[in-house]
Enzyme design. Structure first.
Site, PDB file in Angstrom:
ATOM      1  CB  THR A 132      -0.911   0.019   1.247  1.00  0.00           C
ATOM      2  OG1 THR A 132      -1.590   1.263   1.349  1.00  0.00           O
ATOM      3  CG2 THR A 132      -0.099  -0.171   2.524  1.00  0.00           C
ATOM      4  CG  ASP A 133      -1.132   4.949  -1.084  1.00  0.00           C
ATOM      5  OD1 ASP A 133      -1.714   4.318  -0.177  1.00  0.00           O
ATOM      6  OD2 ASP A 133      -1.715   5.792  -1.800  1.00  0.00           O
ATOM      7  CD  GLU A 134      -3.560   3.590   4.248  1.00  0.00           C
ATOM      8  OE1 GLU A 134      -3.482   3.754   5.488  1.00  0.00           O
ATOM      9  OE2 GLU A 134      -4.561   3.143   3.672  1.00  0.00           O
ATOM     10  CE1 TYR A 158      -3.097  -2.393   5.705  1.00  0.00           C
ATOM     11  CE2 TYR A 158      -3.372  -0.058   5.212  1.00  0.00           C
ATOM     12  CZ  TYR A 158      -3.210  -1.358   4.786  1.00  0.00           C
ATOM     13  OH  TYR A 158      -3.143  -1.640   3.442  1.00  0.00           O
ATOM     14  CE  LYS A 162       0.336  -4.573   3.046  1.00  0.00           C
ATOM     15  NZ  LYS A 162       0.217  -5.954   2.487  1.00  0.00           N
TER      16      LYS A 162
END
Length: 353
Positions: A132-134, A158, A162
């Protein structure tokens, strides 16, 4: 044959549909079938035998070892993850267990499986990790978009979990030579999205006459990527990506949350007007923001465009049209995932806001 973890979930399930629409190669689906995993998402392929469901946990190394030995996949695509930021705030432990311990367990078993192959099979094998970009944190209004060299600054349990999984995949390539690929995507939307996420939640709440809860001032910005575009990017990275590399996948659709919600309302006004003549926008309710809410995400997809040749096919306008129409036409699937556990979660997250 390929093995895909988490393929009864949102992005993984869409990948099964996309892959089997283009390939004769079968898929083994490894999925724990938690609240967000639904076999109905891929039922037609399970019934045809083109997809095989193996219900199990990626943390269960003996189970994973047996699957690899039995099916001998030429590639493993790793979608399985706990992915909802709000859930990670309420209960971070499951995110650490699935996203970090699970990825470690999977990598260990794949490394052993790969290490026992003959030279040709080893050279052809791939492990593709979907992220993810997060992991990159939050951007200011004028900051450049995330690139593959942006420093990691995760801001939620989260995204931290990741980020940890990304680092493990990188380490297994550099330490052990495991032929890995990693993709970091922007916000996905489209068919089969679980109803706790922003776009399906707004569609379903609107139709049911419920409030449309918008966090804070509604001005947080996300780069929206239609899920089938993402699936095509993954397919191409698996085929063409350079080993050990990361590819950012973005939709080039930076949109404020409030604008996403009002767009959905206007679509529903046209397709399913309310009996009382009012607009769906009248249901918008601003609620207390979530802790650590990242202000803006944006992806620079220059690398994947230049090296792989992938570009998104859908604009936000075309993608949201398809998405709203899908939810209006697929009430049976929606009913199949809206369990008591899901309703309890919505009550827990929004009741005090």
């Amino acid at each position: 044959m390929i093995l895909v973890t988490g393929a009864a979930g949102f992005i993984g399930g869409n990948f099964v549909h996309h892959w089997l629409g283009l390939h004769d190669e079968a898929i083994v689906v490894l999925d724990k079938l938690t609240y967000a995993g639904n076999p109905a998402t891929i039922a037609e392929h399970l019934q045809s035998g083109r997809a095989i469901l193996a219900q199990g946990d990626i943390c269960d190394r003996e189970f994973v070892k047996g699957l690899l030995a039995r099916h001998r996949p030429r590639a493993v695509l790793h979608f399985a993850a706990e992915s909802h930021v709000d859930r990670s705030i309420h209960g971070p432990g499951e995110f650490i267990q699935t996203n970090m311990v699970g990825t470690f367990s999977l990598l260990e078993e794949v490394r052993s499986y790969w290490g026992a192959m003959d030279a040709d099979a080893k050279a052809a094998f791939r492990f593709l990790h979907v992220s993810t970009d997060e992991v990159y944190g939050s951007l200011g209004d004028t900051d450049p978009a995330f690139s593959e060299t942006t420093a990691y600054q995760p801001n939620s349990p989260y995204s931290a979990s990741k980020a940890g999984s990304d680092h493990l995949v990188r380490a297994y390539h550099h330490t052990y030579g495991l032929p890995t690929l990693t993709t970091n995507c922007s916000n996905n939307y489209g068919p089969y999205h679980f109803p706790e996420k922003l776009i399906p939640l707004m569609i379903l709440n609107a139709l049911e006459g419920k409030p449309l809860p918008v966090y804070g001032d509604g001005l947080n910005v996300r780069d929206w990527l239609y899920v089938r575009d993402h699936c095509e990017a993954i397919r191409q990275v698996l085929d063409k990506g350079r080993l050990g590399e990361t590819y950012n996948v973005g939709g080039k659709n930076e949109i404020r949350n409030i604008d996403v919600v009002t767009t959905i309302c206007r679509k529903l006004d046209a397709l399913r007007p309310k009996a009382d003549g009012t607009t769906y926008e009248s249901q918008i309710t601003y609620v207390v923001d979530r802790p650590g809410h990242d202000r803006r995400y944006a992806i620079d997809p220059t690398k994947i465009e230049a090296e792989i040749g992938w570009k998104p096919a859908e604009s936000f306008e075309s993608g949201i049209n398809k998405t709203v129409a899908w939810y209006l036409e697929n009430t049976a699937w929606i009913d199949s995932v809206r369990t008591g556990a899901y309703r309890d979660w919505v009550d827990q997250n929004y009741a005090t806001r």
